[in-house]
Enzyme design. Structure first.
Site, mmCIF file in Angstrom:
data_model
loop_
_atom_site.group_PDB
_atom_site.id
_atom_site.type_symbol
_atom_site.label_atom_id
_atom_site.label_comp_id
_atom_site.label_asym_id
_atom_site.label_seq_id
_atom_site.Cartn_x
_atom_site.Cartn_y
_atom_site.Cartn_z
ATOM 1 C CB SER A 207 -0.775 -0.030 1.198
ATOM 2 O OG SER A 207 -0.242 0.277 2.296
ATOM 3 C CE LYS A 208 -0.834 8.220 -0.528
ATOM 4 N NZ LYS A 208 -0.004 8.975 -1.557
ATOM 5 N NE ARG A 209 -0.293 1.653 6.237
ATOM 6 C CZ ARG A 209 -1.714 1.218 5.972
ATOM 7 N NH1 ARG A 209 -2.432 2.304 6.062
ATOM 8 N NH2 ARG A 209 -1.974 0.045 5.709
#
Ligand code: GLU
Length: 438
Positions: A207-209
């Site tokens: 994910s973006k994280r």
């Protein structure tokens, strides 16, 4: 049979790398087999599928060179066809109407599962099957008359003559439903290949994280499209030999579905940066200089006063340290600003250390006398100073590095000094002495 694949994104405003990897595999597979690669925009969620969201998809495809054949098919234009098929299923007894939950909101059309086990051969996962009792009837047209994903997806694949559906394995469960629909409609089912999930170092969905997760983010960071393409292609596929850095043509030639792995693929940012650096090496110096300059402009770090010849020399001096175009602006900004900030830790360790300022004064004198100011000559001058004063090179290189750049990390010191030129080096050491010299 001509191979026909498609990419069928639902535009949301961002294109996740998992989705674009599916597009890459569809593209590689069709190009390898001399077939067609089509684009279908699944824009039935009108709130999310804004023109801007669609543009993001088209821009990502264009940036990565994922050329498609013909015009994109917008799913929203196919509604009449979807409803026609639903009516046909109703008339065949393969679907029925029901006021779901008895809400009085009207009737939905529900697809009736055939009451038998369903199986299909997945080109990646092998034979898959599901028991009749685990397969429930499902809505294909909502009570407001709008077709549900399953109906649109299957009908459009038939309309477009798709032979191979290559998509993320989050769709495996749907495929059992879709197989039943193909049979009820009386259309041959395409072949399916479900791709493994992309995961982070902890094995969780990427994910973006975890860094960047959307195509646009990689673009902003300064990744080369061919490096992102290459990296994503290798997330779940390999050419069967030890090649890693490959051109698009090489990947087209080598791509087959039987070399796609079914285990989750881990995306590793370090590897991606390495890959970008490798592709960068294939670019000419002019292109690299232009790319670094454009990245600095995007970062807001470019100033009009920067001399083009000096900029070029700095990029050359950074050499393989530049793995992304943005690296020059991020790691070498000090080259362009005499008022560069000082890194506190480096100052403490290298300049405020006992005797360091005295050494720096001697180095200033030694370097002022160097003519011409080449890397070899500055190297020789500091070596001579070391011999004369009985000091190690380690004691000499660090103070001068921090004095001219404000930091303890950077390209090779003597290359850096020569690139900066004598005047700039002298000016910077004097400034440092005036700040830290007491
Ligand atoms: N719009 C669906 C998705 O993005 C399409 C899935 C498919 O490729 O069939 O997940």
């Amino acid at each position: 049979m001509t191979i026909r694949t498609r990419f069928a994104p639902s535009p949301t405003g961002n294109v996740h790398i998992g989705n674009i990897r599916a597009a890459i595999y569809n593209w590689l597979f069709s190009r390898h087999g001399g077939g067609e690669f089509l684009l279908r925009i699944e824009d039935t969620d009108l709130e999310r599928s804004t023109p801007a969201a669609v543009k993001t998809v088209l821009d990502s495809l264009a940036w990565l060179g994922l050329t498609y054949d013909g015009e994109p098919l917008y799913q929203s234009t196919q509604k009449a066809r979807h409803l026609e098929v639903a009516e046909m299923l109703l008339s065949k007894g393969a679907a029925y109407k029901e006021d779901k939950g008895g809400t009085g909101k009207g009737e939905c059309i529900i697809f009736k599962m055939p009451g038998k086990d369903i199986s299909f051969h997945d080109e990646v996962k092998g034979d898959l099957s599901k028991k009749a009792e685990d397969l429930k009837d499902f809505v294909i047209v909502r009570s407001d008359g709008s077709p549900v994903f399953h109906l649109g997806n299957v009908v459009d694949d038939i309309t477009m003559g798709i032979t191979h559906v290559i998509r993320g394995d989050d769709h495996v469960e749907n495929t059992f439903k879709h197989m039943a629909m193909y049979e009820a409609i009386g259309a041959p089912a395409p072949k399916f290949a479900h791709l493994p999930m992309i995961v982070n170092a902890q094995g969780k969905p990427y994910s973006k994280r975890d860094g960047a997760a959307y195509v646009g983010e990689f673009q902003e960071k300064g990744f080369l499209p061919e490096a992102l393409f290459n990296s994503l292609a290798l997330l779940g596929w390999s050419p069967g030999d030890d090649r890693e850095v490959m051109t698009r043509e090489e990947m087209v030639a080598a791509f087959t579905l039987d070399r796609v792995r079914s285990a989750p693929s881990q995306l590793d940012m370090t590897k991606l940066l390495w890959m970008n650096g490798e592709h960068l090496k294939r670019h000419g110096p002019d292109e690299i200089v232009a790319g670094c300059r454009a990245a600095m402009q995007r970062q807001g770090r470019w100033r009009d006063g920067i001399d083009p010849a000096y900029f070029r020399a700095v990029v050359a001096c950074m050499g393989e340290r530049v793995r992304l175009y943005g690296d020059v602006g991020e790691q070498a900004a000090f080259f362009f600003d005499d008022e560069f900030p000082y890194d506190e830790k480096s100052v403490k360790k290298r300049l405020l250390k006992e005797g360091a300022i005295g050494i720096l004064r001697e180095e200033l004198a030694a370097l002022e006398a160097v003519e011409p100011f080449t890397a070899a000559a500055t190297d020789a001058a500091l070596h001579a100073l070391g011999e004369r004063t009985g000091r190690q090179m380690g004691d000499l290189v660090h103070p001068v590095r921090v004095a001219v750049s404000g930091t303890g990390v950077g390209p090779g010191l003597f290359d850096m000094l020569a690139t900066m030129g004598k005047e700039r080096v002298v000016r910077r050491i004097r400034r440092t002495l005036s700040i830290y010299g007491g």
